[in-house]
Design an enzyme around this catalytic site. Structure first.
Site, PDB file in Angstrom:
ATOM      1  NE  ARG A 143     -32.334 103.535  47.443  1.00  0.00           N
ATOM      2  CZ  ARG A 143     -32.416 103.260  48.596  1.00  0.00           C
ATOM      3  NH1 ARG A 143     -32.347 104.147  49.665  1.00  0.00           N
ATOM      4  NH2 ARG A 143     -33.123 102.183  48.967  1.00  0.00           N
ATOM      5  NE  ARG A 193     -39.811 103.247  53.062  1.00  0.00           N
ATOM      6  CZ  ARG A 193     -39.405 102.042  52.804  1.00  0.00           C
ATOM      7  NH1 ARG A 193     -38.960 101.262  53.661  1.00  0.00           N
ATOM      8  NH2 ARG A 193     -39.579 101.581  51.467  1.00  0.00           N
ATOM      9  CG  HIS A 203     -42.994  97.226  51.200  1.00  0.00           C
ATOM     10  ND1 HIS A 203     -43.109  98.270  51.748  1.00  0.00           N
ATOM     11  CD2 HIS A 203     -41.768  97.033  50.292  1.00  0.00           C
ATOM     12  CE1 HIS A 203     -42.268  98.862  51.530  1.00  0.00           C
ATOM     13  NE2 HIS A 203     -41.174  98.330  50.739  1.00  0.00           N
ATOM     14  CG  HIS A 238     -34.168  95.936  54.096  1.00  0.00           C
ATOM     15  ND1 HIS A 238     -35.342  96.672  54.520  1.00  0.00           N
ATOM     16  CD2 HIS A 238     -33.785  96.019  52.872  1.00  0.00           C
ATOM     17  CE1 HIS A 238     -35.621  97.441  53.395  1.00  0.00           C
ATOM     18  NE2 HIS A 238     -34.681  97.081  52.312  1.00  0.00           N
ATOM     19  CG  ASP A 262     -38.480  94.059  48.593  1.00  0.00           C
ATOM     20  OD1 ASP A 262     -37.537  94.612  48.108  1.00  0.00           O
ATOM     21  OD2 ASP A 262     -39.128  94.570  49.662  1.00  0.00           O
TER      22      ASP A 262
END
Length: 357
Positions: free
Chosen positions: A74, A140, A171, A183, A254
């Site tokens: 980020r 990732r 996860h 998502h 999440d």
């Protein structure tokens, strides 16, 4: 204001707190804040923002961020560019000992730079296996081999600890085998529990034994195990993660605004379901009106271990101490080693992850 941390983590809109956000963060059910790229202008501003958040309450609200490396980092300007974890997996294939040293160094640099900005927690490492099926996971993930993922993630976890930060494995119990992105939809993994235990659960069990601080479950459905997605499943969270694996850290949901969570109903119903299943803290992002409505209506179950678990995740040293450390030649050498692993394109390669959240 002395107020125990509550079981809800919320977000904020910009570079500083508004009066409405100050009021929201002072709600007794709030226990943390998650930051995004939209909250970062530069390091000076970020330090001022985290100081402002920390000053609101005692104990201070946990401040978290998704700062894994690669396309999920980020904060960029003024921070060391971190590689995607696949780079460490490729290093493992070439030289295991060197890869473990690099993983520890990546964790150290990641954590120390965030600690110097007053941030308690990065939601990392990704413990999903790279089955080459799930684009949102992709690079990732460290590797396809559970042993490689376990070893590299444990080394990274050690580095995080050296940088003043606990780990959060995600996860759970594994997002790498599905093709969909939670998502945007509800992915489904049709494997049996025995199959998942043989592969995907291995890193979670290994890191739990090594002191992992937190776990974030996937918004993925595993119908051979339970009719509820993992993040809302007492089977996955209480029976297996707490019971069989013996994990005693924080379970963060999440984000409840993700499409993979929508099947649980309204935001209050989603939070109720996640907390009842065994989550300690639920994340509500990008929906301030929904967050306020949820805070007004939510009646969480008794959580006698919440305060202790959340306190373990809180940074123990002052940001100023870390600022002095990251100015040393030794830390500059660690930054240089990490920088050699990463390229600017890493932040753009593959689907963007959660930045709208």
């Amino acid at each position: 204001m002395n107020l125990p941390r509550g079981p809800v983590m919320v977000d904020i809109a910009g570079f500083a707190l508004t009066e409405a956000e100050r009021a929201r963060l002072s709600h007794p059910l709030v226990g943390g804040v998650i930051l995004f790229r939209r909250n970062f202008h530069n390091i000076e501003q970020l330090r001022a923002l985290t100081a402002e958040i920390r000053a609101l309450r005692t104990p201070h609200l946990l401040i978290a961020v998704d700062h894994e490396g690669g396309r999920v980092q980020r904060f960029l300007d003024g921070f060391t560019r971190l590689p995607p974890m696949r780079v460490l997996g490729e290093a493992w294939d070439a030289d295991r000992d060197q890869a473990l040293k690099l993983a520890e160094t990546v964790g150290y640099v990641l954590a120390a730079e965030l600690s110097a900005c007053g941030i308690d927690l990065s939601f990392t490492p990704v413990l999903d296996l790279d089955w080459e099926r799930c684009a949102v996971i992709g690079n990732r993930a460290f590797h396809r081999d559970p042993e490689a993922v376990s070893a590299l993630a444990e080394a990274l976890q050690q580095g995080l600890g050296r940088g003043g930060m606990m780990s959060c494995g995600k996860h759970y119990p594994g997002h790498g085998y599905v093709e969909g992105d939670s998502h945007h939809l509800m992915p489904q993994d049709d494997r049996t529990l025995a199959q998942i235990e043989q592969d995907d659960l291995v890193p979670f069990a290994r890191l739990a034994d090594a002191g992992m601080g937190a776990v974030m479950p996937a918004h993925v459905l595993y119908p051979a195990v339970d009719s509820q997605p993992a993040g809302f499943s007492k089977v996955w969270l209480t029976d297996i993660l707490r019971g069989r694996i013996g994990f005693d850290g924080v379970i963060f949901s999440d984000a409840l605004d993700m499409a993979g969570a929508a099947g649980a109903g309204t935001y209050v119903q989603r939070a109720d379901a996640a907390l009842a299943a065994g989550c300690d803290m639920v994340l509500v992002c990008n929906q301030p009106e929904e967050a306020d409505a949820m805070l007004a209506a939510l009646a969480p179950p008794p959580q006698p271990q919440l305060a202790e678990r959340l306190e373990r995740m809180a940074g123990k040293s002052r940001a100023e101490d870390w600022q002095r450390l990251i100015a040393t030649p030794d830390f500059a050498a660690a930054q240089a080693a990490v920088r050699q692993l990463a390229m600017p394109k890493d932040a753009l390669a593959g689907p963007q992850v959660g930045e709208a959240h």
